[in-house]
Write a protein that holds these residues in place. Structure first.
Motif, short mmCIF file in Angstrom:
data_model
loop_
_atom_site.label_atom_id
_atom_site.label_comp_id
_atom_site.label_asym_id
_atom_site.label_seq_id
_atom_site.Cartn_x
_atom_site.Cartn_y
_atom_site.Cartn_z
N ARG A 40 61.27 22.83 21.21
CA ARG A 40 59.88 22.43 21.01
C ARG A 40 58.92 23.32 21.78
O ARG A 40 57.71 23.28 21.55
CB ARG A 40 59.68 20.98 21.45
CG ARG A 40 60.45 19.97 20.61
CD ARG A 40 60.00 19.99 19.16
NE ARG A 40 60.73 19.02 18.35
CZ ARG A 40 60.64 18.95 17.03
NH1 ARG A 40 59.87 19.79 16.37
NH2 ARG A 40 61.34 18.06 16.35
N GLY A 41 59.44 24.11 22.70
CA GLY A 41 58.60 25.00 23.49
C GLY A 41 59.46 25.84 24.42
O GLY A 41 60.69 25.76 24.39
N GLY A 42 58.80 26.67 25.25
CA GLY A 42 59.52 27.45 26.24
C GLY A 42 60.12 28.73 25.70
O GLY A 42 59.90 29.12 24.54
N PRO A 43 60.94 29.40 26.52
CA PRO A 43 61.50 30.71 26.16
C PRO A 43 62.36 30.70 24.90
O PRO A 43 62.34 31.66 24.14
CB PRO A 43 62.35 31.07 27.39
CG PRO A 43 61.75 30.28 28.52
CD PRO A 43 61.27 29.01 27.90
N LEU A 44 63.11 29.61 24.67
CA LEU A 44 63.96 29.57 23.48
C LEU A 44 63.11 29.57 22.21
O LEU A 44 63.41 30.30 21.25
CB LEU A 44 64.88 28.35 23.51
CG LEU A 44 65.79 28.17 22.28
CD1 LEU A 44 66.67 29.41 22.08
CD2 LEU A 44 66.64 26.91 22.41
#
Length: 310
Positions: A287-291
């Motif tokens: 849903r968010g972040g580096p991935l």
């Protein structure tokens, strides 16, 4: 009374809010009534997908089956219609249906999916052969994908103008051209509509059978685009991504007996839509972040690779 899996309960409430919680409260009673109506007895642990539960059952004849009950949603309306049209040809058999409660009694197959097969070419070839078999003349009342073309184009242009993104103009223009040139003039053939390896299960009556169709009517090459989108992350570590992507297209085209250029163009449209969707909503796995950033960047790259023929 059945016990609803905790993960399914949590995800349903997160996605559907109060309506989901109210439906979950009624679900054990719905299942009990359907078991009585269809003269079935529970025969194993309750399983679930994204929007429904699966209850293994034994019919009065001792035939093994599953009871599927889905959250009431427009996207689930035509699933039993698709199963009826196929009559077990390449897909699980439909024994009973209760449209008011979004419920079906279906042929039981194994729990292992095509996604668990390690040979990527075999995964794509099996999906392609099933896609070919599922492409049959469609009942008149099923929704035509061509009716979505205007909304697809409007959303692409809205995303292009409203979102911060790295997609070049030529990639978005190519997606819009696909909508205009392929999207509005599709054949009246029944297609799966959500063809991916997790929706193809091992079976006894046939080696593999499809589940969870959308019951759409349109171009069989559309399903090739859907498959490639869902297979894309498995190619993320490829030495030559362009070669790997076009290899996937080639294997599907041969197995499904469809035009290569149509599959490539549908796949490119799916990639552009996925790149924009990532920016607006994220994905279930991120849903968010580096991935999510990595997946979004990959979708951008994939869209550009598919914009021009190999």
């Amino acid at each position: 009374m059945i016990e609803t899996p905790e993960l399914f309960t949590r995800c349903t409430v997160e996605r559907e809010g109060a309506a989901g919680a109210a439906w979950l409260a009624e679900l054990p009673g719905i299942v009990a009534e359907l078991l009585e109506q269809w003269e079935c007895a529970p025969d194993g642990e309750v399983m679930h997908g994204g929007v429904g539960i699966i209850v293994p059952v034994l019919r009065r004849t001792q035939e093994r089956a599953v009871l599927k009950v889905s959250f009431p949603h427009p996207g689930n309306v035509h699933e039993p219609d698709a199963f009826e049209a196929w009559g077990g040809r390449g897909a699980v058999l439909l024994h009973e249906r209760d449209d008011e409660r979004f419920a079906m009694l279906l042929e039981r197959v194994r729990t292992s999916t095509l996604e668990q097969v390690e040979d990527g070419d075999e995964v794509v070839a099996v999906a392609g052969r099933l896609s070919r078999r599922l492409a049959v003349p469609a009942p008149a009342h099923l929704p035509r994908l061509r009716e979505q073309a205007d909304s697809w184009e409007e959303q692409l242009r809205r995303d292009e103008s409203e979102l911060t993104h790295a997609l070049p103009r030529y990639a978005v223009d190519a997606a819009v051209a696909t909508v205009r040139e392929l999207g509005r003039t599709q054949p009246d053939l029944l297609i799966h509509g959500d063809l991916h390896a997790r929706n193809i299960l091992r079976a006894d009556r046939e080696p593999w059978l499809a589940v969870d169709p959308k019951g759409h009517v349109g171009d069989p090459a559309y399903d090739g685009g859907t498959l490639l989108k869902t297979r894309a992350l498995s190619l993320i570590g490829a030495e030559d991504l362009g070669k790997a992507v076009h290899r996937t297209v080639d294997v599907f085209v041969e197995a499904a007996e469809v035009e290569r250029e149509r599959v490539r163009r549908w796949a490119q449209l799916h990639a552009v839509q996925a790149a924009f969707w990532a920016r607006r909503h994220g994905f279930r796995v991120a849903r968010g972040g580096p991935l999510l950033d990595r997946i979004t960047e990959f979708a951008d790259h994939l869209a550009q690779l598919l914009t021009r023929p190999a």
